[in-house]
Design a protein around this motif. Structure first.
Motif, PDB file in Angstrom:
ATOM      1  N   THR A 162      -4.246   6.974  -4.914  1.00 26.11           N
ATOM      2  CA  THR A 162      -5.662   6.600  -4.835  1.00 26.11           C
ATOM      3  C   THR A 162      -6.285   7.044  -3.516  1.00 26.11           C
ATOM      4  O   THR A 162      -7.477   7.374  -3.463  1.00 26.11           O
ATOM      5  CB  THR A 162      -5.840   5.082  -5.001  1.00 26.11           C
ATOM      6  N   GLU A 163      -5.491   7.057  -2.456  1.00 25.77           N
ATOM      7  CA  GLU A 163      -6.018   7.478  -1.158  1.00 25.77           C
ATOM      8  C   GLU A 163      -6.447   8.940  -1.173  1.00 25.77           C
ATOM      9  O   GLU A 163      -7.313   9.348  -0.397  1.00 25.77           O
ATOM     10  CB  GLU A 163      -4.976   7.234  -0.066  1.00 25.77           C
ATOM     11  N   ASP A 192      -0.688   3.650  -5.125  1.00 22.29           N
ATOM     12  CA  ASP A 192      -1.617   3.391  -4.020  1.00 22.29           C
ATOM     13  C   ASP A 192      -1.828   4.631  -3.164  1.00 22.29           C
ATOM     14  O   ASP A 192      -2.947   4.906  -2.710  1.00 22.29           O
ATOM     15  CB  ASP A 192      -1.105   2.228  -3.163  1.00 22.29           C
ATOM     16  N   THR A 196      -3.825  -3.907  -3.828  1.00 16.75           N
ATOM     17  CA  THR A 196      -3.031  -3.615  -2.637  1.00 16.75           C
ATOM     18  C   THR A 196      -3.368  -2.296  -1.950  1.00 16.75           C
ATOM     19  O   THR A 196      -2.991  -2.088  -0.809  1.00 16.75           O
ATOM     20  CB  THR A 196      -1.529  -3.593  -3.003  1.00 16.75           C
ATOM     21  N   SER A 197      -4.076  -1.410  -2.617  1.00 15.94           N
ATOM     22  CA  SER A 197      -4.335  -0.087  -2.050  1.00 15.94           C
ATOM     23  C   SER A 197      -5.340  -0.150  -0.914  1.00 15.94           C
ATOM     24  O   SER A 197      -6.305  -0.908  -0.953  1.00 15.94           O
ATOM     25  CB  SER A 197      -4.872   0.850  -3.132  1.00 15.94           C
ATOM     26  N   GLY A 216       0.781  -1.226   0.000  1.00 13.58           N
ATOM     27  CA  GLY A 216       0.000   0.000   0.000  1.00 13.58           C
ATOM     28  C   GLY A 216       0.810   1.271   0.000  1.00 13.58           C
ATOM     29  O   GLY A 216       0.244   2.362   0.074  1.00 13.58           O
ATOM     30  N   THR A 241      -1.870  -8.548   1.966  1.00 10.18           N
ATOM     31  CA  THR A 241      -0.844  -7.603   1.547  1.00 10.18           C
ATOM     32  C   THR A 241       0.369  -7.800   2.447  1.00 10.18           C
ATOM     33  O   THR A 241       0.278  -8.420   3.519  1.00 10.18           O
ATOM     34  CB  THR A 241      -1.353  -6.159   1.671  1.00 10.18           C
ATOM     35  N   GLU A 262      -0.695  -5.105  -7.534  1.00  9.73           N
ATOM     36  CA  GLU A 262      -0.662  -3.652  -7.482  1.00  9.73           C
ATOM     37  C   GLU A 262      -1.729  -3.108  -8.439  1.00  9.73           C
ATOM     38  O   GLU A 262      -2.121  -3.776  -9.387  1.00  9.73           O
ATOM     39  CB  GLU A 262       0.718  -3.146  -7.893  1.00  9.73           C
TER      40      GLU A 262
END
Length: 736
Positions: free
Chosen positions: A298-299, A295, A486-487, A290, A530, A482
């Motif tokens: 994306t958060e 990743d 995984t995010s 993450g 993860t 990924e």
């Protein structure tokens, strides 16, 4: 009813003049149309035709030709046109399929298994509405879009639902505002003409998430959110020198995907609608914890009405993950490009990550099949912070090896080494990796070829080269990919089977039950956790033999056996094909999220994920949940949407500023402080689904407070309504 019965008898009677063209079994079946007629009023049959027969002649009887085997054609026609069809001189003989002996693959298997059928007919199942994705934007980031496929039209076929299309690799027009590459199509005319010639994947994925099923009988192959607004982005994942591949994905695709997310959310915000985006895409370059740039990006993108869904990966039966905890020792493995026996050369692209603030060393050796050492690199230290390139000659061959090192990744403080090896003779040589570390736990992923669509693995035995018990074999744990798996910000989806067998358009049974049974996880579905220990996937959904639309511009020969239906629309032929992958599972959840956002547009991505996890189902295959095979279970659209409705009702209330209700959350007792001495108080407590669970009254002339015993009600969200002096007050609270 009597008139209908008479009409049926007349129909059978009138058909007798042509019954010599019917097989005996068909003559019997015609007397009982229930044996013949599908739910949509159609029949299927094999007919023998003469040389004068054409599809156009049969179309005069509303007959669709599915396939041809010489003069024997597989057809479908409305039952009420049987007489007309038999009257055609080109029809020589007919054998009608008996419905009670046929096996039909229907998309509603997926809808039933996930509970979407109950959501789409919500009012009949206790919901406030029939939910179909209205008012929600579904974004699909992929390749291979046929924008003019009928499933992307509305249910009446009058209007396309694709409102924006960004072809990132196109140079044919203007880029979207804020971006300087690709072509944006904004009007329906250009969108319908802007089809993508890069495979079928995106069309299939989008059809599952939000296809209308237009042109299929009874909209049989409609998706999860058939009334959603659609925005497509075809990914720029290749350039003039580097095509789609393990290396190409990492070098080129990631920025394009993040741009696509931003583009879709920007559009949704501009029209005041919530959006959910699907990415059925993935790779294995990265730390799988993450912390990658992708990743982390994306958060920053998700939020209220902004949700990301991704495929967890298709490496569940491939030992492409390797790990070892070192304590001053050396560990070895054979790095393999899968399918190497079919190729003359072998190429391996592998990515390794150690534990924080440690280091490791790697050496590559080339051995022949007799275990002779041909060439070897020196040990390269991950602390070197540079690219090491080797071109080694031995045994009349040249071996090219690259090792790129990062001593301490800025995002997670882990050492990283990416290795690419090329060797020219698969039948003669093997690639061996030796690794040494004082104290690091190293994880690695073998993606196969750096510049091609293959896969890789780690082995302890290849052909006669046998190191079983001495080398470390790969495994399929930690194979969530990924991008999609995984995010922290992405709802990752594993693939299970709604069906294991289907009959294709040619009447051939395609049975894959040895690979997955209905309700069982597909063997290819990647597993978690993860590397930082989070359970992945989050949920599982149908991803095995899933029927959906495909791009008719890219129909390939191998798809024939997997074709379930061929339809016509606006003078064009459309195909419906069964495909498998977490790529197919992810859009099921994407469409379900669209239904949730229709019910409650204010849900955040975090809330959506939590609700999907809380409402997911177990079955006889899942075992104890959650786990790293099924995640929290099989997605349950009905319960998830019902929960979304409940949350919308609770969150819409405003507390009175005059009255204080506490504690919140509450356990066994709820206190109400009026701030004055109330009289003749009546109260009701209603669950978030609208059911009343408590009611009472309170006549207190001596104080400003009253207590309500809530120990008898279950945990959950509730609404307390208080009537006092002709005034009504409403409060939301949570019972623990």
């Amino acid at each position: 009813m009597k008139n209908l019965f008479v009409l049926a008898l007349l129909f059978v009677s009138n058909a007798l003049f042509s019954q010599s063209k019917l097989s005996p079994q068909s003559q019997l079946a015609v007397a009982d149309s229930a044996l013949l007629v599908l739910n949509d009023g159609n029949c299927r049959a094999l007919v023998m035709v003469n040389n004068q027969a054409t599809e156009q002649i049969l179309e005069t009887c509303q007959t669709l030709v599915h396939s041809k085997a010489g003069l024997i054609w597989s057809v479908q026609f409305p039952f009420h046109r049987l007489n007309d069809l038999l009257a055609l001189t080109c029809i020589q003989y007919m054998d009608i399929a008996h419905i009670n002996n046929s096996f039909r693959a229907k998309n509603d298997i997926e809808r039933q298994l996930t509970g979407v059928d109950k959501v789409q007919t919500g009012t009949a199942n206790g919901l406030a509405s029939d939910y179909s994705g209205k008012g929600v934007v579904v974004g699909i980031v992929d390749i291979g879009f046929q924008n003019n496929h009928p499933t992307f039209y509305n249910s009446k076929g009058t209007k396309t639902r694709v409102v924006r299309y960004w072809a990132q690799a196109s140079k044919n027009g203007l880029a979207p505002l804020g971006f300087n590459y690709g072509t944006e199509y904004r009007d329906s005319t250009s969108i319908l003409m802007g089809n993508d010639r890069d495979g079928v994947h995106g069309t299939h994925v989008a059809g599952i998430a939000a296809g209308s099923g237009l042109s299929t009988p009874n909209a049989r192959y409609r998706g999860m959110a058939p009334d959603a607004e659609l925005v497509f982005v075809s990914i720029k994942y290749a350039n003039d020198t580097l095509g789609g591949s393990a290396l190409g994905d990492y070098v080129i695709a990631n920025p394009g995907i993040i741009d696509a997310y931003q583009y879709i959310f920007n559009y949704a915000q501009s029209v005041g609608k919530p959006a959910v985006i699907n990415l059925s895409w993935g790779m294995h370059t990265g730390p799988h914890d993450g912390s990658s740039l992708f990743d982390k990006a994306t958060e920053q993108l998700i939020g209220k009405g902004k949700v990301l869904v991704g495929a967890n990966g298709n490496e569940g039966d491939n030992p492409m993950h390797w790990t070892h905890s070192f304590s001053g020792d050396t560990a070895s493995t054979i790095m393999v490009e899968n399918g190497r026996h079919e190729r003359k050369t072998e190429n391996v692209y592998a990515d390794f990550w150690g534990s924080k603030n440690t280091a490791f060393k790697v050496r590559i050796r080339i051995l022949d099949t007799n275990n002779n050492l041909i060439v070897a690199t020196p040990f390269v230290n991950s602390n070197s912070n540079k690219l090491h390139g080797f071109s080694l000659s031995g045994d009349t061959s040249v071996f090219k090896i690259s090792m790129a090192c990062d001593s301490n990744n800025i995002l997670n403080q882990k050492p990283n080494m990416t290795i690419v090896v090329n060797q020219p003779k698969t039948k003669k040589y093997c690639i061996v990796m030796d690794m040494y570390s004082v104290n690091s736990t190293v994880h690695g992923w073998n993606s196969g070829a750096a510049r091609g669509w293959t896969s890789g693995s780690f082995r302890d035995k290849v052909g006669k080269l046998d190191y079983i018990g001495k080398f470390i074999n790969g495994n399929s744990d930690n194979t969530c990919g990924e991008n999609g798996g995984t995010s922290n910000a992405v709802i990752s989806v594993g693939a299970m089977a709604a069906r294991s067998a289907f009959v294709n358009i040619q009447g051939k049974l395609m049975n894959d039950s040895s690979y997955a049974l209905p309700g069982q996880i597909a063997k290819f579905s990647s597993r978690g956790p993860t590397i930082d220990g989070r359970i992945k996937p989050d949920v599982s959904a149908p991803g095995y033999n899933v029927p959906s639309a495909i791009n008719n511009l890219e129909m390939e020969g191998w798809m024939t056996d997997r074709t379930l239906l061929k339809t016509g629309f606006r003078g064009d032929t459309s195909y419906w094909v069964a495909l498998s992958g977490t790529s197919m599972a992810s859009p099921h959840v994407c469409g379900i999220v669209a239904l949730m956002l229709e019910a409650n547009p204010n849900m955040t991505a975090t809330q959506v994920k939590a609700v999907l996890q809380q409402t997911a189902n177990a079955n006889s295959f899942t075992g104890t949940l959650p786990n790293n095979t099924y995640g929290y279970g099989i997605v349950n659209a009905f319960e998830a949407v019902k929960k979304a409705v409940q949350m919308a009702g609770v969150n819409s209330l405003n507390n009175s500023s005059d009255i204080n209700v506490y504690p919140n959350p509450a356990e066994n007792q709820l206190s109400i402080d009026f701030g004055f001495i109330p009289t003749d108080v009546n109260y009701t407590i209603v669950a978030a689904d609208g059911k009343q669970v408590l009611k009472g009254d309170h006549n207190n002339a001596g104080g400003s407070q009253m207590l309500i015993d809530i120990s008898v009600i279950e945990s959950g969200f509730y609404v307390l309504t208080v009537e006092q002096g002709g005034q009504f007050y409403a409060f939301k609270f949570l019972k623990r």
